[in-house]
Design an enzyme around this catalytic site. Sequence first.
Site, PDB file in Angstrom:
ATOM      1  N   LYS A 181       0.838  -1.190   0.000  1.00  0.00           N
ATOM      2  CA  LYS A 181       0.000   0.000   0.000  1.00  0.00           C
ATOM      3  C   LYS A 181       0.883   1.254   0.000  1.00  0.00           C
ATOM      4  CE  LYS A 181      -3.279   2.379   2.885  1.00  0.00           C
ATOM      5  NZ  LYS A 181      -4.008   2.400   4.145  1.00  0.00           N
ATOM      6  N   GLU A 186      -2.697  -6.249  15.693  1.00  0.00           N
ATOM      7  CA  GLU A 186      -2.349  -4.911  15.204  1.00  0.00           C
ATOM      8  C   GLU A 186      -3.536  -3.954  15.422  1.00  0.00           C
ATOM      9  OE1 GLU A 186       0.859  -4.492  11.926  1.00  0.00           O
ATOM     10  OE2 GLU A 186      -0.998  -3.949  10.931  1.00  0.00           O
ATOM     11  N   GLY A 195      -4.205  -1.843   5.818  1.00  0.00           N
ATOM     12  CA  GLY A 195      -3.397  -2.967   5.335  1.00  0.00           C
ATOM     13  C   GLY A 195      -3.984  -4.326   5.716  1.00  0.00           C
ATOM     14  N   ARG A 196      -4.355  -4.478   6.985  1.00  0.00           N
ATOM     15  CA  ARG A 196      -4.831  -5.794   7.441  1.00  0.00           C
ATOM     16  C   ARG A 196      -6.280  -6.070   7.047  1.00  0.00           C
ATOM     17  NH1 ARG A 196      -3.374  -2.346  11.265  1.00  0.00           N
ATOM     18  NH2 ARG A 196      -4.912  -1.488  12.696  1.00  0.00           N
ATOM     19  N   GLU A 216      10.954  -4.673   3.624  1.00  0.00           N
ATOM     20  CA  GLU A 216      11.005  -6.084   3.227  1.00  0.00           C
ATOM     21  C   GLU A 216      10.591  -6.244   1.765  1.00  0.00           C
ATOM     22  OE1 GLU A 216       9.613  -4.805   5.908  1.00  0.00           O
ATOM     23  OE2 GLU A 216       9.789  -6.114   7.656  1.00  0.00           O
ATOM     24  N   LYS A 274      10.393   0.324  12.786  1.00  0.00           N
ATOM     25  CA  LYS A 274      10.953   0.631  11.455  1.00  0.00           C
ATOM     26  C   LYS A 274      12.027   1.700  11.590  1.00  0.00           C
ATOM     27  CE  LYS A 274       6.744  -0.329   8.801  1.00  0.00           C
ATOM     28  NZ  LYS A 274       5.639   0.270   8.078  1.00  0.00           N
ATOM     29  N   HIS A 308      -1.098 -32.592  19.405  1.00  0.00           N
ATOM     30  CA  HIS A 308       0.151 -33.287  19.731  1.00  0.00           C
ATOM     31  C   HIS A 308       1.257 -32.293  20.045  1.00  0.00           C
ATOM     32  CE1 HIS A 308      -1.778 -37.018  18.548  1.00  0.00           C
ATOM     33  NE2 HIS A 308      -2.351 -36.277  17.606  1.00  0.00           N
TER      34      HIS A 308
END
Length: 553
Positions: free
Chosen positions: A204, A351, A265-266, A210, A509, A382
């Site tokens: 966005k 977030e 974003g999310r 990254e 950041k 497990h």
Amino acid sequence: MTDAALIDQSPAWQALLKHHQALSSTTLEKLFAQNPQRGRQFKASAAGLYFDYSKNLINDETLDLLNELANSAHLTGAIEELFSGADVNSTEQRPALHTALRNPVSGKGEIATALTQLRDAMNTFADRLRQGEERGASGKAFRNIINLGIGGSDLGPRMIVAAFPELQAEGLHSHFAANVDSDVLKGILRQCQPETTLFLISSKSFSTLETLSNAGLARQWLSDAGFDAAQIACHFAAMTSQIEKAEAWGIKSERIFPLDEGVGGRFSLWSSIGLPIAIALGSQAFQQLLDGASAMDEHFRHTPFRENLPALHGLLSIWSINFNNHHSRAVLPYIHRLGELPNYLQQLTMESLGKRVTKTGQPCTYATGPVIWGSEGTNGQHSCHQLLLQGIGAVPVDFIATRKAHCQPLQHQYLLANCFAQSRALMLGKSYEQALVETLATGLEQDAATQLAMHKAIPGNRVSNTLLLEDFSPRTLGALLAFYEHSVYVQSVIWQINAFDQWAVELGKTMSTAVFEALNQPTSAIELDSSSQALIDHIQTPATGSPQPKAKQ
Ligand code: F6P
């Protein structure tokens, strides 16, 4: 900053505190014994989802009081604000437009037109790719699509693409690279040929370290294969709200799929960020996902809280966190295809709800966002269920399964049996007396039997929800994701916090930029704490006596 009464001062909150005291002497087992209809009573259905919340430590009065709490927090008005495009993201003065993306015609004229045009452009591009009509610089059809994005520009599409392998077009492979660790992209590139690989830069902001680092590696890979700048441009597309930045990076303008600033974003998988979904599963499946979410939107917007799935889930989460002191929640899908769901929900929930001041800037005097974690069933049985069943401190669970078989019928029955058995085991546990009968029956001496029984006893009275999807389809998955989005919104409204910003992420950041400088420039004037500096010194101290090479930019 304007002071507003904090929610924990409201009469409804205070009444819930008292009510919690009154309920503390009962157990889930007793509640079920007192009311044989409980399992049929405390459930609700909508948009292909069946929500059983009977294994929460609640009664009718709890629901009435939670309803009052919702009214005290003006939840109905807040829901209307969300859907009508008000600036619910108060710190960034923006709306949260994810629901409009699911139903473009509901938006205002020009927004609706723009959304429809964008959707058409995405679908055309996706369908052309699936049919082998979009080609790379050498004229060969694309075979590998690599999404370069992180957080909301990765988790949703990654999860959904993994959920429907049978819908993927023959010969077209989808990949996702998020981490700045170059091993991820390098690993994917080993399976690809430059001539037939398309990269999607999904960001966005078009400024995320990254993603831009991976995009740089991708460009280098194409260049190393002998591609010139014009040829390289044929192998990229982008989804972003920063059109100019994308163009400056070298993306052709007709290959840029825009995203509105008002889509968080999310919450963005419904926007152009969902392009990898349309490519991998087809535009029809993408539409079904949107339709399922839209059905849940309608339900959320128009249903009284007592039958409203996201409202119930959100309010029960408040009950859990603020009145029962449960600060974590496990999400356990008994559907291998949803193995990535816990990661996705981690970002969505943590977030959004990991906040400590209200919208008016007052410190919250109550707990807020829970830690979300989980894994697919039955694998988790497990590994982590031992703690869920016997660990100190209860963790509420969301179990998720499908009514109609999504895998082979016998194995689906095993999944359901295990899923339902786990929620029963959490609720009923095993008393010390039962455990002792068992240990004595094995012939152990009294002392040894008593001691072993202590280890075998399981407290029970641990709460869970069970969500059953009618079937496993893009439509029901869309409804499930919207269900969680709205539950998060409900919780944010009760806690009076902003679910749509993420200021803390910025700090990490900024600091990493400074540390990068300290790591790479020995003359850097950046002052760090002694721990960080010692770590850097250790990195820079050559093990063999020769200086360490500097990291390449
Ligand atoms: O983690 C912070 C965040 O801003 C998320 O909200 C977002 O989903 C992610 O980074 C990626 O951001 P972008 O799409 O701008 O690259």
